[in-house]
Design a protein around this motif. Structure first.
Motif, PDB file in Angstrom:
ATOM      1  N   THR A  51      78.318 -30.480  81.378  1.00 24.99           N
ATOM      2  CA  THR A  51      79.765 -30.347  81.563  1.00 24.99           C
ATOM      3  C   THR A  51      80.233 -31.271  82.686  1.00 24.99           C
ATOM      4  O   THR A  51      79.500 -31.477  83.659  1.00 24.99           O
ATOM      5  CB  THR A  51      80.153 -28.899  81.915  1.00 24.99           C
ATOM      6  OG1 THR A  51      79.561 -28.532  83.162  1.00 24.99           O
ATOM      7  CG2 THR A  51      79.680 -27.930  80.831  1.00 24.99           C
ATOM      8  N   PRO A  52      81.444 -31.789  82.590  1.00 22.07           N
ATOM      9  CA  PRO A  52      81.920 -32.706  83.634  1.00 22.07           C
ATOM     10  C   PRO A  52      82.350 -32.002  84.904  1.00 22.07           C
ATOM     11  O   PRO A  52      82.386 -32.618  85.974  1.00 22.07           O
ATOM     12  CB  PRO A  52      83.118 -33.394  82.961  1.00 22.07           C
ATOM     13  CG  PRO A  52      83.615 -32.409  81.961  1.00 22.07           C
ATOM     14  CD  PRO A  52      82.403 -31.682  81.459  1.00 22.07           C
ATOM     15  N   ASP A  53      82.673 -30.713  84.801  1.00 19.81           N
ATOM     16  CA  ASP A  53      83.246 -29.996  85.939  1.00 19.81           C
ATOM     17  C   ASP A  53      82.227 -29.224  86.760  1.00 19.81           C
ATOM     18  O   ASP A  53      82.570 -28.650  87.787  1.00 19.81           O
ATOM     19  CB  ASP A  53      84.332 -29.027  85.445  1.00 19.81           C
ATOM     20  CG  ASP A  53      85.419 -29.748  84.673  1.00 19.81           C
ATOM     21  OD1 ASP A  53      85.769 -30.875  85.083  1.00 19.81           O
ATOM     22  OD2 ASP A  53      85.885 -29.195  83.669  1.00 19.81           O
ATOM     23  N   ASN A  54      80.982 -29.179  86.295  1.00 22.26           N
ATOM     24  CA  ASN A  54      79.977 -28.384  86.989  1.00 22.26           C
ATOM     25  C   ASN A  54      78.662 -29.148  87.060  1.00 22.26           C
ATOM     26  O   ASN A  54      77.725 -28.863  86.300  1.00 22.26           O
ATOM     27  CB  ASN A  54      79.786 -27.034  86.284  1.00 22.26           C
ATOM     28  CG  ASN A  54      78.874 -26.107  87.072  1.00 22.26           C
ATOM     29  OD1 ASN A  54      78.547 -26.374  88.237  1.00 22.26           O
ATOM     30  ND2 ASN A  54      78.447 -25.012  86.455  1.00 22.26           N
ATOM     31  N   PRO A  55      78.561 -30.141  87.964  1.00 30.69           N
ATOM     32  CA  PRO A  55      77.334 -30.941  88.067  1.00 30.69           C
ATOM     33  C   PRO A  55      76.099 -30.106  88.391  1.00 30.69           C
ATOM     34  O   PRO A  55      74.973 -30.548  88.111  1.00 30.69           O
ATOM     35  CB  PRO A  55      77.647 -31.910  89.213  1.00 30.69           C
ATOM     36  CG  PRO A  55      79.132 -31.950  89.295  1.00 30.69           C
ATOM     37  CD  PRO A  55      79.602 -30.581  88.897  1.00 30.69           C
ATOM     38  N   SER A  56      76.308 -28.934  88.958  1.00 33.16           N
ATOM     39  CA  SER A  56      75.143 -28.101  89.300  1.00 33.16           C
ATOM     40  C   SER A  56      74.501 -27.487  88.056  1.00 33.16           C
ATOM     41  O   SER A  56      73.382 -26.981  88.120  1.00 33.16           O
ATOM     42  CB  SER A  56      75.556 -26.993  90.278  1.00 33.16           C
ATOM     43  OG  SER A  56      76.523 -26.144  89.684  1.00 33.16           O
ATOM     44  N   ALA A  57      75.226 -27.525  86.922  1.00 27.66           N
ATOM     45  CA  ALA A  57      74.658 -27.005  85.671  1.00 27.66           C
ATOM     46  C   ALA A  57      73.731 -28.069  85.085  1.00 27.66           C
ATOM     47  O   ALA A  57      74.017 -28.689  84.055  1.00 27.66           O
ATOM     48  CB  ALA A  57      75.762 -26.648  84.692  1.00 27.66           C
ATOM     49  N   SER A  58      72.631 -28.274  85.775  1.00 28.42           N
ATOM     50  CA  SER A  58      71.723 -29.369  85.427  1.00 28.42           C
ATOM     51  C   SER A  58      70.982 -29.080  84.126  1.00 28.42           C
ATOM     52  O   SER A  58      70.807 -27.925  83.716  1.00 28.42           O
ATOM     53  CB  SER A  58      70.716 -29.566  86.568  1.00 28.42           C
ATOM     54  OG  SER A  58      69.882 -30.658  86.315  1.00 28.42           O
ATOM     55  N   VAL A  59      70.563 -30.143  83.470  1.00 24.86           N
ATOM     56  CA  VAL A  59      69.772 -30.014  82.248  1.00 24.86           C
ATOM     57  C   VAL A  59      68.344 -29.600  82.608  1.00 24.86           C
ATOM     58  O   VAL A  59      67.928 -29.644  83.769  1.00 24.86           O
ATOM     59  CB  VAL A  59      69.761 -31.345  81.474  1.00 24.86           C
ATOM     60  CG1 VAL A  59      71.157 -31.758  81.076  1.00 24.86           C
ATOM     61  CG2 VAL A  59      69.092 -32.446  82.309  1.00 24.86           C
ATOM     62  N   ASP A  60      67.583 -29.242  81.590  1.00 29.87           N
ATOM     63  CA  ASP A  60      66.170 -28.892  81.770  1.00 29.87           C
ATOM     64  C   ASP A  60      65.348 -30.178  81.669  1.00 29.87           C
ATOM     65  O   ASP A  60      65.072 -30.665  80.571  1.00 29.87           O
ATOM     66  CB  ASP A  60      65.735 -27.877  80.715  1.00 29.87           C
ATOM     67  CG  ASP A  60      64.258 -27.516  80.832  1.00 29.87           C
ATOM     68  OD1 ASP A  60      63.612 -27.934  81.818  1.00 29.87           O
ATOM     69  OD2 ASP A  60      63.760 -26.822  79.923  1.00 29.87           O
ATOM     70  N   TYR A  61      64.953 -30.705  82.828  1.00 27.88           N
ATOM     71  CA  TYR A  61      64.265 -31.993  82.836  1.00 27.88           C
ATOM     72  C   TYR A  61      62.871 -31.926  82.206  1.00 27.88           C
ATOM     73  O   TYR A  61      62.317 -32.960  81.840  1.00 27.88           O
ATOM     74  CB  TYR A  61      64.175 -32.531  84.264  1.00 27.88           C
ATOM     75  CG  TYR A  61      65.510 -33.007  84.799  1.00 27.88           C
ATOM     76  CD1 TYR A  61      66.090 -34.169  84.304  1.00 27.88           C
ATOM     77  CD2 TYR A  61      66.189 -32.286  85.774  1.00 27.88           C
ATOM     78  CE1 TYR A  61      67.320 -34.608  84.762  1.00 27.88           C
ATOM     79  CE2 TYR A  61      67.417 -32.710  86.245  1.00 27.88           C
ATOM     80  CZ  TYR A  61      67.987 -33.877  85.733  1.00 27.88           C
ATOM     81  OH  TYR A  61      69.198 -34.298  86.189  1.00 27.88           O
ATOM     82  N   GLU A  62      62.319 -30.735  82.058  1.00 32.77           N
ATOM     83  CA  GLU A  62      60.992 -30.615  81.445  1.00 32.77           C
ATOM     84  C   GLU A  62      61.056 -30.528  79.930  1.00 32.77           C
ATOM     85  O   GLU A  62      60.029 -30.552  79.262  1.00 32.77           O
ATOM     86  CB  GLU A  62      60.266 -29.386  82.005  1.00 32.77           C
ATOM     87  CG  GLU A  62      59.972 -29.465  83.494  1.00 32.77           C
ATOM     88  CD  GLU A  62      59.128 -30.667  83.855  1.00 32.77           C
ATOM     89  OE1 GLU A  62      58.223 -31.034  83.056  1.00 32.77           O
ATOM     90  OE2 GLU A  62      59.360 -31.257  84.924  1.00 32.77           O
ATOM     91  N   SER A  63      62.250 -30.425  79.381  1.00 37.49           N
ATOM     92  CA  SER A  63      62.391 -30.303  77.931  1.00 37.49           C
ATOM     93  C   SER A  63      61.969 -31.602  77.240  1.00 37.49           C
ATOM     94  O   SER A  63      62.131 -32.701  77.781  1.00 37.49           O
ATOM     95  CB  SER A  63      63.843 -29.981  77.580  1.00 37.49           C
ATOM     96  OG  SER A  63      64.030 -30.006  76.175  1.00 37.49           O
ATOM     97  N   THR A  64      61.425 -31.461  76.048  1.00 41.72           N
ATOM     98  CA  THR A  64      61.075 -32.630  75.232  1.00 41.72           C
ATOM     99  C   THR A  64      62.097 -32.855  74.122  1.00 41.72           C
ATOM    100  O   THR A  64      61.929 -33.757  73.307  1.00 41.72           O
ATOM    101  CB  THR A  64      59.681 -32.461  74.606  1.00 41.72           C
ATOM    102  OG1 THR A  64      59.669 -31.265  73.813  1.00 41.72           O
ATOM    103  CG2 THR A  64      58.612 -32.369  75.681  1.00 41.72           C
TER     104      THR A  64
END
Length: 372
Positions: A51-64
């Motif tokens: 989302t553009p308004d919530n940078p803290s809502a990070s993606v799951d970097y371990e996901s494939t």
């Protein structure tokens, strides 16, 4: 497609647009790789979010897997963008003059007497300036100085455009592909990636296991064929040139002395240039390109280039191909029927010699630059 937006002065700019297939064939953990790509282009650490308004809502970097198609990159520091025209220079040779001969000798002393990727002998190779020679000392000094804080480097470790750390020994075909941004080197581990986060093929002839890896990634898919690649390796008939022709991303082998290898600060910068030019958004072309052109005009455009010279220190490259040499390739782009027919005939002749379509394409590309 995977679309990435960048926050520029409070506005979300559609920055990159990448085919899913490119993301999957270049990475194992796609979010880590996408974050790295944005880092190399922007010269700023940051995070991806949905989302553009919530940078803290990070993606799951371990996901494939990529769960969505739109992501937002929020830099955590001021951007130090690449010069998107950083590769727009004539390919140069390193064999004509004393100055360039010394650079070549230093590169060979460090890399060994063969191409670091294909192991072709040095007489088939160029000692390549990673940042092009014509950019000059002031240009590379600025790049290194501006980006040194990202790598905790002080003082900057590279002494001018002819520093051996700005060089690498490559066969002539790979030299052309590097200069065209079709391949790029990635050093791991780095800011966002471990060696296990990207798709890579270790040396066909295994040597000592390194602690750092410099991997040639093929940004242009070319002859990507992982099934055939795996089969050939299982059969024990795989060599580096064949592996490249089937789309492998290859680890470099440096077999010379302990002279410092090309550092991440240079390799990441060039990776960012190639990545931006390959995947920059065309949907909002004016917006994204305005950002990059403005930054280039302010930070890079006025840096003096190396002057051409006719003396022994001349560093101009081989003469550009004549109009007659270029004509077959120009005529294809213009839709010339004869040019297309000749291209098909060339492919048939190559096949009869047992040469793969990708290798034939590489040879055509080399001829187009007058380097056959």
């Amino acid at each position: 497609m995977v679309d990435i937006y960048l926050n520029v002065h409070g506005s979300q700019v559609h920055f990159l647009s990448l085919p899913d297939s490119d993301v999957q064939r270049l990475s194992i953990h796609p979010f880590k790789w996408l974050r790295y790509v944005m880092f190399t282009i922007c010269g700023a650490r940051g995070h991806l979010s949905t989302t553009p308004d919530n940078p803290s809502a990070s993606v799951d970097y371990e996901s494939t897997e990529l769960a969505d198609v739109i992501y937002y990159y929020s830099p955590s520091e001021n951007c130090i963008f690449v010069d998107h025209e950083g590769l727009n220079d004539q390919i140069t040779s390193t064999s004509r003059t004393a100055r360039r001969y010394n650079f070549r000798e230093e590169v060979i002393r460090r890399d060994g007497s063969s191409c670091v990727i294909t192991q072709r002998p040095e007489d088939e190779c160029d000692a390549v300036h990673l940042i092009p020679w014509s950019k000059g000392d002031e240009y590379i000094d600025k790049v290194v100085k501006d980006r040194s804080p990202l790598y905790h480097l002080s003082p900057p470790p590279i002494a001018g455009i002819d520093d051996v750390q700005n060089g690498i020994l490559l066969n002539k075909i790979l030299h052309v592909r590097l200069a065209n941004g079709k391949v790029a080197f990635l050093k791991t581990p780095n800011y966002g990636l471990e060696p296990t986060d990207i798709r890579r093929l270790g040396p066909v002839d295994q040597g000592p296991v390194p602690t750092d890896y410099i991997t040639l990634q093929q940004l242009d898919p070319g002859g990507d064929d992982p099934v055939t690649l795996a089969y050939l390796r299982d059969q024990g008939v795989l060599n580096p040139s064949v592996a490249l022709s089937y789309g492998a991303h290859m680890d470099a082998q440096f077999q010379g002395t302990e002279i410092p290898l090309p550092p991440a600060i240079i390799l990441d910068y060039l990776y960012g240039i190639a990545a931006y030019n390959r995947w920059r958004s065309r949907q909002s072309d004016d917006d994204v390109h305005t950002v990059m052109k403005s930054y280039r005009r302010e930070h890079y455009a006025d840096i003096p280039r190396m002057p051409p010279s006719n003396n022994d220190d001349d560093a101009s490259g081989p003469d550009p191909p004549t109009s007659l040499q270029r004509r077959p390739y120009m005529s294809i782009r213009r839709g010339d029927v004869m040019g297309t027919a000749m291209d098909k005939l060339y492919s048939v002749l190559m096949s009869l010699q047992g040469i793969t379509p990708q290798e034939a394409a590489n040879r055509r590309e080399l001829r187009a630059h007058g380097m056959d």
